[in-house]
Design a protein around this motif. Sequence first.
Motif, PDB file in Angstrom:
ATOM      1  N   GLU A  19      -2.053  -8.444   2.030  1.00 20.67           N
ATOM      2  CA  GLU A  19      -2.165  -9.511   1.037  1.00 20.67           C
ATOM      3  C   GLU A  19      -2.027 -10.923   1.957  1.00 20.67           C
ATOM      4  OE1 GLU A  19       0.093  -9.720  -2.939  1.00 20.67           O
ATOM      5  OE2 GLU A  19       0.912 -11.513  -1.622  1.00 20.67           O
ATOM      6  N   PRO A  42      -2.872  -4.087  -3.036  1.00 23.72           N
ATOM      7  CA  PRO A  42      -2.824  -2.780  -3.934  1.00 23.72           C
ATOM      8  C   PRO A  42      -4.014  -2.140  -3.782  1.00 23.72           C
ATOM      9  CG  PRO A  42      -2.521  -4.943  -5.204  1.00 23.72           C
ATOM     10  CD  PRO A  42      -2.697  -5.194  -3.791  1.00 23.72           C
ATOM     11  N   ASP A  43      -3.969  -0.659  -3.806  1.00 27.05           N
ATOM     12  CA  ASP A  43      -4.856   0.083  -3.571  1.00 27.05           C
ATOM     13  C   ASP A  43      -6.338  -0.152  -4.350  1.00 27.05           C
ATOM     14  OD1 ASP A  43      -4.069   1.729  -1.628  1.00 27.05           O
ATOM     15  OD2 ASP A  43      -3.131   3.360  -2.907  1.00 27.05           O
ATOM     16  N   TYR A  48      -5.658  -9.778 -10.268  1.00 26.02           N
ATOM     17  CA  TYR A  48      -4.935  -9.849  -9.212  1.00 26.02           C
ATOM     18  C   TYR A  48      -5.062 -11.090  -8.316  1.00 26.02           C
ATOM     19  CZ  TYR A  48      -3.200  -8.964  -4.783  1.00 26.02           C
ATOM     20  OH  TYR A  48      -2.533  -8.971  -3.604  1.00 26.02           O
TER      21      TYR A  48
END
Lengths: 148, 287, 104
Positions: free
Chosen positions: B137, B274-275, B84
């Motif tokens: 983010e 994202p978690d 990521y």
Amino acid sequence: MFELILTLVLLVIGFVFGQIAEKRHFRSIIQREAETRDLLCFNERRIPQDMFSPHVTLVCGSVVVSVDFFKHFVATLRNLVGGRVSAYESLLERARREAVLRMKAQALAQGATSVWNVRVETSSIHQGQRQGIGAVEVMAYGTALVPR
Amino acid sequence: MGAYENRTVPEGINVSPVHPLKDFAVLLFGVSLSVIAFVIVLALLAGYLVRYVPFSYEQSLVSRAVAPWLEPSTDPLDQQRQRYLQSLADRLSSVMNLPDGMQVTVHYVQKDTVNAMATLGGHVVVFQGLLDVMPNENALAMVLAHEMAHVRYRHPIVATGRGFAVTLALSALAGIGDGVMERWVGQMGILPMLSFSRSQETEADALALESLQQSYGHVEGAAALFEYAAAETPVLSLPTLLATHPDHEDRIRRIQVFAQEHPPAMAPQLQPLPDYMKSKAKSNESQ
Amino acid sequence: MIVTNIEYIPGKKITQHLGMVSGNTVRAKHVGRDLMAGLKNIVGGELKGYTELLTESREEAVRRMVAQAEAIGANAVLNVRFSTSSVAAGAAELFAYGTAVVAE
């Protein structure tokens, strides 16, 4: 930060106490020099005929003076730039006159009226120790003449 | 033979008539200034020359020395996070127009440290602790872009070159004085280095904001890390002159100024993280 | 001003002996000289910087000694001796002393 503060404190202590001690020492030197003015002091080797007496003796005086933190710091700074290290000049002047005075005191104690062939030696006794604060030893010696 | 007497010699011939404090002030000021000037000249020269070291050489140097330390984790979740971060970095590098042959490699490290850093060879390290305090983010992208800007401007190798040159030069002076002197010269020498470091941070912040603006169309959320750090910093912090990074308040203010100068075309939207990027995701999974 | 390291002045008569006079100075060279001297220590040879330093210091010490002699009314200094020591690393101390006299 702590080191900086410690250095500053040492500098202030060194300056205040060093200056007080130096002023006091100079005063005492000047006073004692005036008191011992009558004792003649020369660095000639030949003692004049008319003064000669059979009783001669070696007299000497020595002193070790230490540099204070302030002077030491100023001197190391000066060492980077070059030039006259006036902080050490007054130290050595003091040491030298003190050594001569101690020699004179010894001569007077033996009843001498003059000292001949006076020699002065200086040596530094901290060489080789990087962290150590410097100290100088000055020794004065000569031949005292005691009239009979 | 003549008469013999001891006359009194006047005072002050053998001692230079300089006030000790004046002597001290002149010397201290002069030496400090020359050390600072010397370090600045040397650092600029070293920083200028070191830019001629090709990036590929820097990379191969690091792959031998540092690579084992940055061995990727075998944990699937860590690898997912790493992927990521890398894709975020790739997205940013496309708008940052990095010079040919320069690439950024992101490393994820499972540690609580709230930090990220750029090092030689285009390696950027991100710690889990940082991910945990990032609200979205956009905030993470700001930090990542900042580190990538360091790589883009080749700050790591410039700082290394400067540090090396200055250390070498100052250690040549070490033989002259003693401990106190050495420490003083060292402290004076660090001042310009800190200033260089701060200007590198400011430079990296500026480029990071540009990239964020291009990538998202707005810089909303960029100040998150600095706001967090400003809240965490104790009230008594170092004066700016003695710090490696600019003041948090200054950095936040610069971001606000940038945001005012570049108003977004539409209402800014924050991308959520994202978690699985949060460390509690890991603990849930392992249960 | 006559400065000599013998105990008399040939052809002159000494009428008055006025006691000891001295001159001292402590000097240092700038750090560049010290670094050069350090390098020179590897290969040996004359340390020009330090020779210069000592020459300057000696001249200064003699100047101060002569100033003292003049101040007490002498016109010659006899039996001059020098003593040198290094007080701190890189700083040299020079001391000159002699007997101030009046010669005719």
